[in-house]
Design an enzyme around this catalytic site. Structure first.
Site, PDB file in Angstrom:
ATOM      1  N   ASP A 256       1.260  -1.018  -0.114  1.00 50.37           N
ATOM      2  CA  ASP A 256      -0.055   0.307   0.115  1.00 50.37           C
ATOM      3  C   ASP A 256       1.093   1.346  -0.052  1.00 50.37           C
ATOM      4  O   ASP A 256       1.288   1.611   0.739  1.00 50.37           O
ATOM      5  CB  ASP A 256      -0.980  -0.056   1.185  1.00 50.37           C
ATOM      6  CG  ASP A 256      -1.381   0.646   1.683  1.00 50.37           C
ATOM      7  OD1 ASP A 256      -1.371   1.557   0.628  1.00 50.37           O
ATOM      8  OD2 ASP A 256      -2.598   1.202   2.792  1.00 50.37           O
TER       9      ASP A 256
ATOM     10  N   LYS B 234       2.629  11.078  -3.470  1.00 51.60           N
ATOM     11  CA  LYS B 234       2.386  10.438  -4.480  1.00 51.60           C
ATOM     12  C   LYS B 234       1.291  11.764  -5.286  1.00 51.60           C
ATOM     13  O   LYS B 234       0.229  11.777  -5.863  1.00 51.60           O
ATOM     14  CB  LYS B 234       0.898  10.074  -3.061  1.00 51.60           C
ATOM     15  CG  LYS B 234      -0.159   8.788  -3.954  1.00 51.60           C
ATOM     16  CD  LYS B 234      -0.774   7.550  -2.700  1.00 51.60           C
ATOM     17  CE  LYS B 234      -1.573   7.166  -3.374  1.00 51.60           C
ATOM     18  NZ  LYS B 234      -2.138   5.689  -1.923  1.00 51.60           N
TER      19      LYS B 234
ATOM     20  N   GLU C 268      -7.114   0.389  -4.321  1.00 48.70           N
ATOM     21  CA  GLU C 268      -7.603   0.340  -2.441  1.00 48.70           C
ATOM     22  C   GLU C 268      -8.852   0.481  -1.659  1.00 48.70           C
ATOM     23  O   GLU C 268      -8.255  -0.960  -1.302  1.00 48.70           O
ATOM     24  CB  GLU C 268      -7.052   1.807  -1.998  1.00 48.70           C
ATOM     25  CG  GLU C 268      -4.870   2.391  -2.375  1.00 48.70           C
ATOM     26  CD  GLU C 268      -4.796   3.451  -2.223  1.00 48.70           C
ATOM     27  OE1 GLU C 268      -5.641   4.591  -1.801  1.00 48.70           O
ATOM     28  OE2 GLU C 268      -3.354   3.906  -2.840  1.00 48.70           O
TER      29      GLU C 268
ATOM     30  N   ASP D  68     -13.110   5.535   1.058  1.00 48.88           N
ATOM     31  CA  ASP D  68     -11.260   5.350   1.916  1.00 48.88           C
ATOM     32  C   ASP D  68     -11.291   7.005   1.918  1.00 48.88           C
ATOM     33  O   ASP D  68     -11.211   7.697   0.159  1.00 48.88           O
ATOM     34  CB  ASP D  68     -10.779   4.693   0.989  1.00 48.88           C
ATOM     35  CG  ASP D  68      -9.294   4.934   1.049  1.00 48.88           C
ATOM     36  OD1 ASP D  68      -8.675   5.571   1.452  1.00 48.88           O
ATOM     37  OD2 ASP D  68      -8.416   3.650   0.256  1.00 48.88           O
TER      38      ASP D  68
END
Ligand code: AMP
Length: 565
Positions: free
Chosen positions: A8, A70, A147, A169
Site C-alpha cells: 500500500d 503521491k 485501494e 476511503d
C-alpha cells in the site's frame, strides 16, 4: 519463484504485507512500526533516509525532505536537491525500495514481485507513474489493484453471504469511494468515484492556517515566511488533528517558535473539536458528491448497501464518521484496521496471482471515461466510466474535411463533454488515408484497458488497413529512456549507499577505538607510550578521509589496545 509482496503506497504512510500460511500478514518495518511514513529525506552526506528517520529530519531541514509525493504522481513536478531533479516516480521508488528491503530482511530471501495498490480514482498517468516507480525500485509490478478493492478483499474474504458494500476511503491525500458486490468469492466493483486531491493533508492545512492566524492576532507576527517555523506548525497541526479524534480539546504548544527583537516567542493555541469541525466541514462536504455519484453509477440507493467500510487514517475523524453514518443511515463497520487493510488486500491479491489462494475473483472497473476529441472540441466516449476491466472496445470515426489524408487522434480521459476540459493521455497521427470526401473513410479507434487500468490505444483505417498505435505517455510520465536512466541511478545509489554506510561504520569504529584508547591511558598511564602513535595515525586518517588508511590504522590500534588485555 520468489515471494510476492503486497504494497500500500500511501500518501502519508505505506504498508507492506505478505501471504504466510494462507493468511495475509503485515511485515513490520525495520524502524519497528507496522507502517512506514512515506517520507524521503536527503542527508548532507548524500545518504537518503526513508520512513521514520526521514520524518524526524523534516523538522530540522524541511527543504531537504519530501512528503506526500503521491499527490504529484503523473505530473511533471520535480524535486530539486543538490542540483539534481527527481521525478515523483523516482521519489516513490525510494519508498518502495525501503519496503522491499524490509520485506527481504523479514523473509530472509530476495523479493522481486509485487502487487501495488493505487487509489481507484487514479488516472492513467498516475497508474503508469506508479508502475514506473516499482520498476525503478527493482520490483516487477504484477498488478496494480485499486485501494478500496483491496480493502474489501481484506474485509470480506471469510464472509459467505452475498452483500453490497461501500468502501469510503479518506487517506492522507486522496478520497475514493467504491461500491462492491461480494458473492461467493467474487468481488465485483460496481462503481467508483472520488477526488484525487482531497485528504488528511487538507485538514492539516486548514488547521495550520488557523494556528498561524491565531498567533498573528496574539503576537502580530506572521510565521508564513519562516520555513522552519512553518514545518513545526504543520507537524503540530497534524498532531493536534489526531488528538482531536480522541479528545474534545487540545492546545498546540510550540516553545521558541521564533525570535523577535532578540526575544524568543512561544506559540500556544488552544483548539476545540468544535472549532476543528467548523474549519474542516467544507472538506468533509466535498466527499458527498462522489458518494452520490458512485451510488447512482452502481444503480443502488443507500438502503441497498449492507455495510460501509471506512479505510484511510482520516476516517478516524469523528465528524467524518458522523457524516457517513448520517448519510447512509447506518453506522460504519469497525472490524478492519484502516491503516493495514489495503496492504493486506494487496497481499491477498498476490496470493491469487501466484495461485496460493484459490476461489477468488476480482472484477475491477475503470474509474473515468475514455475517448477521443472530435470536431468542435467534443469528447466522444469509447469506454464509459465504471466499465469492468480488462476490456477492449472499438468505435468507428471518420474524417472532418474532404480529401483529408491524415487524422490526429487526441486521446482523453475524463467526464466533461468538452474535450479541452478532460485530461490528455496522448496524441498520435494516422496518415496515409485514401483520398475521399469527408465522412467516407472509416477509422476504427480501439481502446484496450488492461487489468492494471492502464490504457493502450490504436487506430486503423479500415480501407487501407494502415494502423497506428500509441503507448500512452501523458505529460509528466517518464519515457522508456528516462525509466532506464532512473533504474540505473537507483542501482548506482544502492551500491554507493552501501559504500557510504560502510564508511560511516568504519569512522564510528575509529572514533570508538580512540575513546577506548584514552580510557585505557587514563586507567594506566604506562600504556600511553604504546598507544600514542597508533591513536595519532587513526586521527590523521579520520581527518584525511582516507578509507583504506583508516581501516589499516584501526587494525593497528586495535591490536595494540587489545594486546594488553
Ligand atoms: P493514510 O494515507 O490512510 O495512511 O492516512 C493518513 C492520514 O490519516 C494522515 O493525514 C493522518 O494525519 C491521518 N490520520 C491518522 N490517524 C488519524 C487520527 N487518529 N485522526 C485523524 N486523522 C488521522
Amino acid at each position: 519463484m520468489s515471494r510476492m509482496i503486497g504494497i500500500d503506497l500511501g500518501t502519508t504512510n505505506s504498508c507492506v504485507a505478505v501471504m504466510e500460511g494462507g493468511e495475509a500478514v503485515v511485515i513490520p518495518s525495520a524502524d519497528g512500526g507496522r507502517t512506514t511514513p512515506s517520507v524521503v529525506a536527503f542527508a548532507a552526506n548524500g545518504e537518503r533516509l526513508v520512513g521514520q528517520n526521514a520524518k524526524r529530519q523534516a523538522a530540522v531541514s524541511p527543504e531537504r525532505t519530501v512528503t506526500s509525493i503521491k499527490r504529484e504522481m503523473g505530473t511533471d513536478f520535480r524535486v530539486r536537491i543538490d542540483g539534481k531533479a527527481y521525478t515523483p516516480p523516482e521519489i516513490s521508488a525510494m519508498i518502495l525500495s525501503k519496503l522491499k528491503h524490509d520485506a527481504e530482511d523479514y523473509l530472509g530471501e530476495p523479493v522481486t514481485d509485487a502487487v501495488i495498490t493505487v487509489p481507484a480514482y487514479f488516472t492513467d498517468a498516475q497508474r503508469q507513474a506508479t508502475k514506473d516507480a516499482g520498476q525503478i525500485a527493482g520490483l516487477n509490478v504484477l498488478r496494480l489493484v485499486n485501494e478500496p478493492t483491496a480493502a474489501a478483499l481484506a474485509y470480506g474474504l471469510d464472509r459467505e453471504a452475498p452483500q453490497r458494500i461501500m468502501v469510503y476511503d479518506l487517506g492522507g491525500g486522496t478520497f475514493d469511494v467504491s461500491i462492491l458486490s461480494l458473492s461467493g468469492g467474487v468481488f465485483e466493483v460496481l462503481a467508483t468515484a472520488g477526488d484525487n486531491r482531497l485528504g488528511g493533508d487538507d485538514f492539516d492545512a486548514a488547521l495550520t492556517e488557523y494556528i498561524l492566524d491565531e498567533f498573528r492576532k496574539a503576537e502580530r507576527i506572521d510565521l508564513r515566511r519562516d520555513a522552519a517555523a512553518m514545518q513545526r506548525v504543520r507537524e503540530a497541526a497534524e498532531k493536534a488533528k489526531i488528538e482531536l479524534s480522541g479528545l474534545v480539546q487540545t492546545t498546540v504548544e510550540l516553545p521558541f517558535i521564533c525570535v523577535q527583537h532578540g526575544e524568543p516567542k512561544n506559540l500556544s493555541v488552544p483548539i476545540t473539536r468544535a472549532v476543528f469541525d467548523r474549519l474542516t466541514a467544507h472538506l468533509i462536504e466535498r466527499t458527498r458528491k462522489p458518494v452520490e455519484q458512485a451510488l447512482r453509477d452502481a444503480g443502488c440507493w443507500v438502503g441497498e448497501i449492507d455495510r460501509v467500510l471506512l479505510v484511510g487514517g482520516s476516517t478516524r475523524i469523528p465528524a467524518v464518521q458522523r457524516f457517513i453514518a448520517d448519510f447512509m443511515g447506518k453506522e460504519p463497520s469497525r472490524g478492519i484496521n484502516p491503516d493495514e487493510c489495503v496492504a493486506l488486500g494487496a497481499a491477498l491479491q498476490s496470493g491469487v496471482l501466484s495461485g496460493t489462494l484459490t476461489g477468488l475473483l476480482l472484477l475491477d472497473v475503470t474509474p473515468l471515461s475514455l475517448g477521443i476529441e472530435t470536431v468542435g472540441d467534443q469528447f466522444s466516449r469509447v469506454i464509459d466510466r465504471n466499465t469492468s476491466i480488462p476490456i477492449t472496445k472499438s468505435r468507428i470515426f471518420s474524417t472532418a474535411s474532404n480529401f483529408q489524408s491524415s487524422v490526429d487522434v487526441h486521446v482523453l480521459q475524463g467526464e466533461a463533454e468538452r474535450a479541452s476540459r478532460n485530461k490528455t493521455l496522448g496524441k498520435f497521427r494516422l496518415s496515409g488515408i485514401r483520398r475521399a470526401p469527408a465522412g467516407v473513410p472509416q477509422i476504427e479507434v480501439t481502446f484496450d484497458i488492461d487489468s492494471n487500468g492502464i490504457v493502450h490505444v490504436s487506430a486503423r483505417d479500415l480501407d487501407t488497413g494502415r494502423a497506428q498505435d500509441i503507448t500512452i505517455t501523458a505529460s509528466g510520465n517518464l519515457s522508456r529512456e528516462e525509466i532506464d536512466r532512473a533504474v540505473e541511478d537507483a542501482r548506482r545509489y544502492e551500491a554507493e549507499s552501501a559504500g557510504i554506510r560502510a564508511e560511516s561504520e568504519l569512522r564510528m569504529r575509529a572514533e570508538n577505538l580512540v575513546k577506548e584508547a584514552s580510557t585505557a591511558i587514563r586507567a594506566d598511564r604506562k600504556r600511553a607510550a604504546a598507544l600514542d602513535e597508533p591513536v595519532k595515525r587513526v586521527k590523521r586518517a579520520l581527518k584525511a578521509r582516507d578509507t583504506e588508511e583508516l581501516r589499516a590504522a584501526c587494525g593497528a590500534l586495535e591490536s595494540v589496545l587489545h594486546a594488553g588485555c
